[in-house]
Write an enzyme that holds these catalytic residues in place. Structure first.
Site, mmCIF file in Angstrom:
data_model
loop_
_atom_site.group_PDB
_atom_site.id
_atom_site.type_symbol
_atom_site.label_atom_id
_atom_site.label_comp_id
_atom_site.label_asym_id
_atom_site.label_seq_id
_atom_site.Cartn_x
_atom_site.Cartn_y
_atom_site.Cartn_z
ATOM 1 N N ALA A 12 -24.238 14.889 27.342
ATOM 2 C CA ALA A 12 -22.728 14.553 27.175
ATOM 3 C C ALA A 12 -22.730 13.951 25.628
ATOM 4 C CB ALA A 12 -22.241 13.850 28.307
ATOM 5 N N ARG A 23 -17.942 19.706 13.157
ATOM 6 C CA ARG A 23 -16.450 20.275 12.715
ATOM 7 C C ARG A 23 -15.792 19.243 11.595
ATOM 8 N NH1 ARG A 23 -14.037 18.515 17.569
ATOM 9 N NH2 ARG A 23 -15.686 19.704 18.720
ATOM 10 N N GLU A 34 -33.200 19.249 22.374
ATOM 11 C CA GLU A 34 -33.068 18.829 23.752
ATOM 12 C C GLU A 34 -34.386 19.256 24.691
ATOM 13 O OE1 GLU A 34 -31.162 17.286 26.114
ATOM 14 O OE2 GLU A 34 -32.854 18.024 27.270
ATOM 15 N N CYS A 44 -21.879 15.660 36.145
ATOM 16 C CA CYS A 44 -20.971 15.198 37.221
ATOM 17 C C CYS A 44 -20.723 16.420 38.279
ATOM 18 C CB CYS A 44 -19.687 14.804 36.553
ATOM 19 S SG CYS A 44 -20.076 13.654 35.146
ATOM 20 N N VAL A 81 -38.677 15.440 21.096
ATOM 21 C CA VAL A 81 -39.004 14.473 19.789
ATOM 22 C C VAL A 81 -40.061 13.570 20.552
ATOM 23 C CG1 VAL A 81 -38.239 12.901 18.245
ATOM 24 C CG2 VAL A 81 -36.780 14.848 18.927
ATOM 25 N N ASP A 281 -25.592 7.604 27.834
ATOM 26 C CA ASP A 281 -26.242 6.468 28.697
ATOM 27 C C ASP A 281 -27.396 5.611 28.164
ATOM 28 O OD1 ASP A 281 -24.585 7.641 30.669
ATOM 29 O OD2 ASP A 281 -26.007 8.199 31.904
ATOM 30 N N ASN A 303 -19.042 10.660 26.428
ATOM 31 C CA ASN A 303 -18.407 11.912 25.338
ATOM 32 C C ASN A 303 -17.975 10.946 24.355
ATOM 33 O OD1 ASN A 303 -18.192 14.737 26.225
ATOM 34 N ND2 ASN A 303 -18.468 13.892 28.136
ATOM 35 N N TYR A 424 8.581 6.681 40.953
ATOM 36 C CA TYR A 424 8.906 6.906 42.444
ATOM 37 C C TYR A 424 9.579 7.972 42.566
ATOM 38 C CZ TYR A 424 11.411 5.945 46.527
ATOM 39 O OH TYR A 424 11.981 6.233 47.768
ATOM 40 N N TRP A 432 8.424 0.621 46.367
ATOM 41 C CA TRP A 432 7.641 -0.287 45.658
ATOM 42 C C TRP A 432 6.316 0.213 45.689
ATOM 43 C CZ3 TRP A 432 9.342 -4.451 43.087
ATOM 44 C CH2 TRP A 432 10.519 -4.822 43.567
HETATM 45 P P1 FAD Z 1 -28.000 12.505 29.971
HETATM 46 O O1 FAD Z 1 -27.164 13.445 30.562
HETATM 47 O O2 FAD Z 1 -29.289 11.875 30.433
HETATM 48 O O3 FAD Z 1 -28.672 13.686 28.689
HETATM 49 C C1 FAD Z 1 -29.815 13.003 27.794
HETATM 50 C C2 FAD Z 1 -30.558 14.226 27.272
HETATM 51 O O4 FAD Z 1 -31.522 13.800 26.549
HETATM 52 C C3 FAD Z 1 -31.359 14.938 28.516
HETATM 53 O O5 FAD Z 1 -31.105 16.211 28.784
HETATM 54 C C4 FAD Z 1 -32.775 14.800 28.129
HETATM 55 O O6 FAD Z 1 -33.570 15.876 28.560
HETATM 56 C C5 FAD Z 1 -32.813 14.641 26.867
HETATM 57 N N1 FAD Z 1 -33.894 14.043 26.090
HETATM 58 C C6 FAD Z 1 -34.408 12.702 26.480
HETATM 59 N N2 FAD Z 1 -35.557 12.387 25.698
HETATM 60 C C7 FAD Z 1 -35.574 13.236 24.794
HETATM 61 C C8 FAD Z 1 -36.573 13.526 23.565
HETATM 62 N N3 FAD Z 1 -37.649 12.632 23.478
HETATM 63 N N4 FAD Z 1 -36.481 14.743 22.952
HETATM 64 C C9 FAD Z 1 -35.601 15.402 23.295
HETATM 65 N N5 FAD Z 1 -34.633 15.437 24.256
HETATM 66 C C10 FAD Z 1 -34.751 14.460 25.141
HETATM 67 N N6 FAD Z 1 -19.945 10.392 35.192
HETATM 68 C C11 FAD Z 1 -18.697 10.191 35.261
HETATM 69 O O7 FAD Z 1 -18.238 9.750 34.446
HETATM 70 N N7 FAD Z 1 -18.056 10.735 36.349
HETATM 71 C C12 FAD Z 1 -18.850 11.520 37.444
HETATM 72 O O8 FAD Z 1 -18.053 12.015 38.144
HETATM 73 C C13 FAD Z 1 -20.308 11.588 37.295
HETATM 74 N N8 FAD Z 1 -20.798 12.228 38.211
HETATM 75 C C14 FAD Z 1 -22.201 12.292 38.182
HETATM 76 C C15 FAD Z 1 -23.052 13.244 39.231
HETATM 77 C C16 FAD Z 1 -24.321 12.965 38.970
HETATM 78 C C17 FAD Z 1 -25.088 13.934 40.183
HETATM 79 C C18 FAD Z 1 -25.093 12.618 37.883
HETATM 80 C C19 FAD Z 1 -26.578 12.659 37.848
HETATM 81 C C20 FAD Z 1 -24.352 12.143 37.060
HETATM 82 C C21 FAD Z 1 -22.959 11.733 37.161
HETATM 83 N N9 FAD Z 1 -22.369 11.046 36.093
HETATM 84 C C22 FAD Z 1 -20.888 11.022 36.069
HETATM 85 C C23 FAD Z 1 -23.000 10.526 34.840
HETATM 86 C C24 FAD Z 1 -22.776 11.334 33.683
HETATM 87 O O9 FAD Z 1 -23.279 12.616 34.143
HETATM 88 C C25 FAD Z 1 -23.979 10.684 32.751
HETATM 89 O O10 FAD Z 1 -23.201 9.683 32.192
HETATM 90 C C26 FAD Z 1 -24.074 11.587 31.338
HETATM 91 O O11 FAD Z 1 -24.731 12.906 31.841
HETATM 92 C C27 FAD Z 1 -24.626 10.618 30.416
HETATM 93 O O12 FAD Z 1 -24.953 11.863 29.208
HETATM 94 P P2 FAD Z 1 -25.888 11.420 28.214
HETATM 95 O O13 FAD Z 1 -26.000 12.607 27.073
HETATM 96 O O14 FAD Z 1 -26.089 10.039 27.567
HETATM 97 O O15 FAD Z 1 -27.359 11.516 28.973
#
Ligand code: FAD
Ligand code: NAD
Length: 443
Positions: A12, A23, A34, A44, A81, A281, A303, A424, A432
């Site tokens: 994300a 863009r 990745e 999600c 990486v 995250d 995002n 409403y 209310w």
């Molecule tokens: P990640 O999704 O953790 O992606 C990070 C990526 O970095 C990974 O693919 C990993 O392989 C890669 N990476 C790590 N280290 C390295 C490296 N050294 N070299 C290359 N690649 C690397 N959020 C909501 O807001 N609403 C929801 O309903 C919701 N539902 C969820 C349900 C589930 C089951 C899960 C697991 C999560 C949910 N979330 C939800 C949370 C949301 O999915 C995460 O916040 C989001 O995926 C975070 O994105 P990210 O890119 O920061 O991290």
């Protein structure tokens, strides 16, 4: 030659940063590394693939690597990486598919390495039949496991545990939910946990709270969970006990962490190192109610982080406005939405907080099919400043939380809420609005 942006992690935060930067500034060279086999997908949606409501994992993908390449973003999957030499602006990358290691250079870097499950130390935890749910590979493994499974134990009644309990029941499994604390969703106030418990039990989920999991029994393949309250037979165990940010790579290159243990960023998603950004995250956000850094590892936040970092790298003046801690999920028919601080959290902050918790309806009492809906409002005594709240409903009514979230961003009071002109008509609300009923009670 254009500058070179390298993005580490392609879900994300990383995918948003890469796409936005390219863009906004097509001159930029943009490369994404990745480690896994998937990029740009909605984790999600995983619970709904497990339940069978979404027929294939592939449906969760927003953009394929091919679509990125067409845009000019060079996405490399199965590339990890390993190291970043910030002084020389050089990365060491392992191509797991080809089994080779090489170096690359960058002018700008986005760290979007996400988070991983935080697992409790658990004797027997390495056996077959024990799973986590974080990414697409986990989803694939669990989908396969569901074919033969009959009895599931889920450790943790947080977001994942609650969503997946529903998914497993839909697939016909017996489900026991094991939570260390005294209620489901323990980070929020107890009334909400009580409603969740009723809904789970109504749908046949056994809910054990205040339970310590001691070990997983089995001879190589899990057979049962040993707990402080007794033994739970299970041929599938899901560990959903929380997550922690993947900060190690960032730390070793000299990126500073904040007070939460995630990467410290400013409103432009810049880290302490010039040219290095963090998104998703792995990064902190600024909390507009607490007025300090906060870790909110959610998809919509990731995002926005990514989009902000991408814009800034492309030369635009973008800023991330911070968070108030809004979240929503559902367990069976019950939707639970929260924002800001719970009463417990507010009091822990030393605030003179009070709350009201009311039951109303999601339509006029005479309108056929209107259902109960609950609102909690947390506010500061004396000033009436809104601090947080929850809306629990059977369906879309829970999205009323967004009104409250908007007010929290503005530092508004109960008085401000009472003055709002809300929608409403009998099918949607009592005359209310439930938020206004709660505010009247608090006022
Ligand atoms: P990640 O999704 O953790 O992606 C990070 C990526 O970095 C990974 O693919 C990993 O392989 C890669 N990476 C790590 N280290 C390295 C490296 N050294 N070299 C290359 N690649 C690397 N959020 C909501 O807001 N609403 C929801 O309903 C919701 N539902 C969820 C349900 C589930 C089951 C899960 C697991 C999560 C949910 N979330 C939800 C949370 C949301 O999915 C995460 O916040 C989001 O995926 C975070 O994105 P990210 O890119 O920061 O991290
Ligand atoms: P979580 O922090 O929401 O819940 C973890 C739960 O496990 C807590 O209730 C905790 O008390 C409990 N726990 C911890 N150790 C335990 C143990 N040893 N035994 C039993 N219980 C234990 O984390 P999660 O459910 O793993 O979800 C991870 C992240 O995924 C969330 O932080 C959230 O960011 C994201 N997510 C969001 C949504 C959504 O917004 N709808 C849905 C799913 C996941």
């Amino acid at each position: 030659m254009g500058k070179r942006l390298v993005v580490i992690g392609g879900v994300a935060g990383g995918a948003s940063a890469a796409a936005k930067a390219k863009r906004e500034n097509p001159e930029l060279e943009v490369v994404v590394y990745e480690k896994s086999g998937w990029v740009s997908y909605g984790a999600c949606g995983l619970p709904y693939v497990l339940s069978g409501e979404i027929p294939q994992l592939e449906k969760l993908v927003a953009r394929t690597p091919e679509a990125f390449w067409k845009q000019g973003v060079r996405v490399h999957t199965h590339h990890e990486v390993l190291e970043v030499d910030y002084g020389r602006r050089v990365l060491t990358v392992r191509d797991h598919a080809e089994g080779r290691t090489f170096q690359d250079r960058f002018d700008h870097l986005v760290i979007a390495t996400g988070a991983r499950p935080a697992l409790p130390p658990l004797p027997g935890g390495e056996q077959e039949g024990v799973y986590t749910l974080r990414n697409m590979e986990d989803g694939q493994r669990l989908l396969r496991a569901l074919e033969g499974a009959r009895r599931a134990a889920i450790l943790g009644a947080g977001y994942i545990g609650l969503e997946v309990a529903e998914a497993f029941r839909r697939r016909g499994l017996e489900v026991t939910l094991l939570e260390l604390k005294d209620r489901p969703l323990p980070h929020w106030d107890p009334e909400v946990g009580g409603l969740l418990r009723q809904e789970l039990e109504r749908h046949g989920v056994e809910v054990w709270t205040g339970v310590r999991v001691e070990a997983l029994r089995g001879l190589g393949r899990v057979e049962a969970v040993e707990t402080s309250e007794g033994v739970v037979p299970a041929d599938l165990v899901l560990l959903a006990t929380g997550i922690r940010p993947n900060v190690e790579l960032a730390q070793t290159m000299g990126v500073a962490l904040g007070p939460t243990g995630a990467i410290a960023t400013d409103e432009r998603m810049r880290t302490n190192l010039e040219g290095v950004y963090a998104a998703g995250d792995v990064a902190e956000s600024f909390h507009q109610v607490l007025k300090r850094p906060f870790w909110l590892p959610l998809g919509d936040v990731a995002n926005k982080h990514g989009r902000t970092a991408g814009s800034v790298i492309a030369g635009k003046d973008a800023r991330f406005q911070g968070v108030v801690g809004t979240a929503i999920f559902k367990a069976f028919d019950l939707a639970v939405a929260t924002t800001g601080l719970s009463l417990e959290a507010a009091r822990k902050e030393g605030l003179a907080a009070q709350k009201v918790f009311i039951q109303a309806r999601d339509g006029a009492h005479y309108y056929p099919g209107s259902r109960p809906l609950w609102v909690e409002l947390v506010y500061e005594e004396g000033t009436g400043r809104l601090l947080g709240g929850a809306v629990v409903a059977y369906g879309q009514g829970a999205l009323r939380i967004d009104t409250l979230a908007a007010l929290l961003h503005r530092g508004s009071t109960l008085e401000d809420l009472l003055g709002l002109d809300l929608a409403y008509a009998p099918p949607f609300s009592p005359v209310w609005d439930p938020l206004l009923i709660a505010a009247q009670q608090a006022h």
